[in-house]
Design a protein around this motif. Sequence first.
Motif, short mmCIF file in Angstrom:
data_model
loop_
_atom_site.label_atom_id
_atom_site.label_comp_id
_atom_site.label_asym_id
_atom_site.label_seq_id
_atom_site.Cartn_x
_atom_site.Cartn_y
_atom_site.Cartn_z
N ARG A 119 0.84 -1.20 0.00
CA ARG A 119 0.00 0.00 0.00
C ARG A 119 0.87 1.25 0.00
NH1 ARG A 119 -3.89 2.71 -1.99
NH2 ARG A 119 -4.93 4.16 -0.53
N LEU A 120 1.97 1.22 0.77
CA LEU A 120 2.88 2.36 0.81
C LEU A 120 3.50 2.61 -0.56
CD1 LEU A 120 4.46 4.52 2.36
CD2 LEU A 120 6.14 2.74 2.96
N ALA A 121 3.84 1.53 -1.26
CA ALA A 121 4.41 1.68 -2.60
C ALA A 121 3.40 2.33 -3.54
CB ALA A 121 4.84 0.32 -3.14
N GLU A 122 2.13 1.92 -3.42
CA GLU A 122 1.09 2.52 -4.25
C GLU A 122 0.94 4.01 -3.94
OE1 GLU A 122 -2.44 0.31 -3.54
OE2 GLU A 122 -1.86 -1.39 -4.81
N LEU A 123 0.94 4.36 -2.65
CA LEU A 123 0.80 5.76 -2.26
C LEU A 123 1.98 6.61 -2.72
CD1 LEU A 123 -0.64 5.34 1.35
CD2 LEU A 123 -1.86 6.15 -0.69
N GLU A 124 3.19 6.00 -2.67
CA GLU A 124 4.37 6.72 -3.14
C GLU A 124 4.26 6.99 -4.64
OE1 GLU A 124 7.53 4.20 -1.91
OE2 GLU A 124 7.77 5.18 0.05
N THR A 125 3.75 5.99 -5.40
CA THR A 125 3.56 6.18 -6.83
C THR A 125 2.53 7.28 -7.10
OG1 THR A 125 4.11 3.87 -7.27
CG2 THR A 125 2.88 5.04 -8.98
N THR A 126 1.42 7.23 -6.33
CA THR A 126 0.37 8.25 -6.48
C THR A 126 0.91 9.63 -6.14
OG1 THR A 126 -1.33 6.63 -5.93
CG2 THR A 126 -1.92 8.95 -5.71
N SER A 127 1.74 9.68 -5.06
CA SER A 127 2.33 10.96 -4.66
C SER A 127 3.20 11.54 -5.77
CB SER A 127 3.15 10.77 -3.39
OG SER A 127 3.79 11.97 -3.03
N GLU A 128 3.97 10.68 -6.42
CA GLU A 128 4.82 11.15 -7.52
C GLU A 128 3.97 11.69 -8.67
OE1 GLU A 128 7.23 7.86 -8.51
OE2 GLU A 128 8.51 8.00 -6.72
N GLU A 129 2.87 10.99 -8.96
CA GLU A 129 1.98 11.43 -10.04
C GLU A 129 1.34 12.78 -9.69
OE1 GLU A 129 -0.73 8.22 -10.43
OE2 GLU A 129 0.66 6.93 -11.57
N VAL A 130 0.90 12.93 -8.44
CA VAL A 130 0.29 14.19 -8.02
C VAL A 130 1.32 15.32 -8.08
CG1 VAL A 130 -0.71 15.42 -6.05
CG2 VAL A 130 -1.47 13.10 -6.59
N ASP A 131 2.56 15.01 -7.70
CA ASP A 131 3.61 16.03 -7.77
C ASP A 131 3.82 16.49 -9.21
OD1 ASP A 131 4.01 16.02 -5.07
OD2 ASP A 131 5.73 14.65 -5.11
N ASP A 132 3.80 15.53 -10.13
CA ASP A 132 3.96 15.89 -11.55
C ASP A 132 2.79 16.78 -12.01
OD1 ASP A 132 6.29 14.46 -11.64
OD2 ASP A 132 5.38 12.65 -12.49
N GLU A 133 1.57 16.37 -11.64
CA GLU A 133 0.39 17.16 -12.03
C GLU A 133 0.41 18.55 -11.39
OE1 GLU A 133 -2.97 14.86 -10.95
OE2 GLU A 133 -2.64 13.31 -12.48
N LEU A 134 0.90 18.61 -10.13
CA LEU A 134 1.00 19.90 -9.44
C LEU A 134 1.98 20.82 -10.16
CD1 LEU A 134 0.39 21.79 -7.09
CD2 LEU A 134 2.16 20.59 -5.77
N ASP A 135 3.12 20.25 -10.59
CA ASP A 135 4.09 21.07 -11.34
C ASP A 135 3.46 21.62 -12.62
OD1 ASP A 135 6.00 20.60 -9.44
OD2 ASP A 135 6.95 18.93 -10.50
N GLU A 136 2.72 20.76 -13.34
CA GLU A 136 2.07 21.20 -14.57
C GLU A 136 1.02 22.28 -14.29
OE1 GLU A 136 0.52 17.73 -16.37
OE2 GLU A 136 2.48 16.87 -16.89
N ALA A 137 0.25 22.08 -13.22
CA ALA A 137 -0.79 23.05 -12.86
C ALA A 137 -0.17 24.40 -12.49
CB ALA A 137 -1.64 22.52 -11.72
N GLU A 138 0.94 24.38 -11.75
CA GLU A 138 1.60 25.62 -11.37
C GLU A 138 2.13 26.35 -12.61
OE1 GLU A 138 4.49 24.28 -8.57
OE2 GLU A 138 3.15 24.56 -6.83
N ASP A 139 2.67 25.57 -13.58
CA ASP A 139 3.13 26.19 -14.82
C ASP A 139 1.96 26.84 -15.57
OD1 ASP A 139 5.68 25.37 -14.27
OD2 ASP A 139 5.61 23.59 -15.54
#
Length: 296
Positions: free
Chosen positions: A249-269
């Motif tokens: 479950r932690l591995a899944e959350l870490e993957t999701t966190s990375e995806e959200v971070d990528d989306e956040l970077d795009e949204a900020e741009d």
Amino acid sequence: MSAGADLLEVADELYALGLPDFTPTRDARAKALKGTDLAGPVKALKKPSVAAWVVNLLVRREGEQVQRILEVGASLREAQASMSGDELRALTRQRRQVTAAITQQARSLASAAGVKVTSAVGDQVESTLTAAMLDERCAEAVRSGLLVTALATTGVGETDLSGAVAVPEALGFTATQVEEAPAARPELHVVPDPEADAKALAAAQEALDAAEEELVAARAAYDEVNGAVEELEARSMQVQAEIDELKRRLAELETTSEEVDDELDEAEDARTEAKQTLDEATRARDAAARSVAKLR
């Protein structure tokens, strides 16, 4: 009857004799057999050491008692593989008590037969009986009543019995029981304790009973502890499964966190670009408003 069987029969008779009578009787028997195949082998039979003779005497006089001791030894060898260090130490103490008691009985028999057993010889007798309890081949050697030397073993690896018994065929042979001890030499004037045998036998029996009770108690304790171990092993497996699930479950959350971070970077741009457009539109409107005001 084969030559080997004939030699065993002669040896069985000779090693049942009193210690002082062994050599003259052996030589007389060899002389009587002169011209036969047995003469040489009989003459070659070695006189037993004092300790070996004492053990042979014990086996021939108290064969049933010795057999019980050897059976307890076999049971201990089977049980020790599954026992803890504390349990083994307790059993070792019981075994020492048994061998000490039966050694005392052997010394009493020897004394009654006119042979004094020194402390050193007594230690060799006890060492031989201990070896018989630790090692099956040593037990066979003792059971034969044809020992030539004392035995010693650590119970680890195979014990070297070469030269320890009168003839190789002795292993697997059972000594003939005798009703009376070999007669003492008159000049020794030995007056044995009439109750010594009974006392030694009672002590040996008490030690044996205690050893058997200790074995039963040790087995029950082992079963109880083993049950607790099995229960804890099952619990450990369950906890490990839960840990594995949490890791997944932690591995899944870490993957999701990375995806959200990528989306956040795009949204900020995107927000930055939108802000720039907003600022430009605001400035254009303000300029148009000023132009309208001037024209009025």
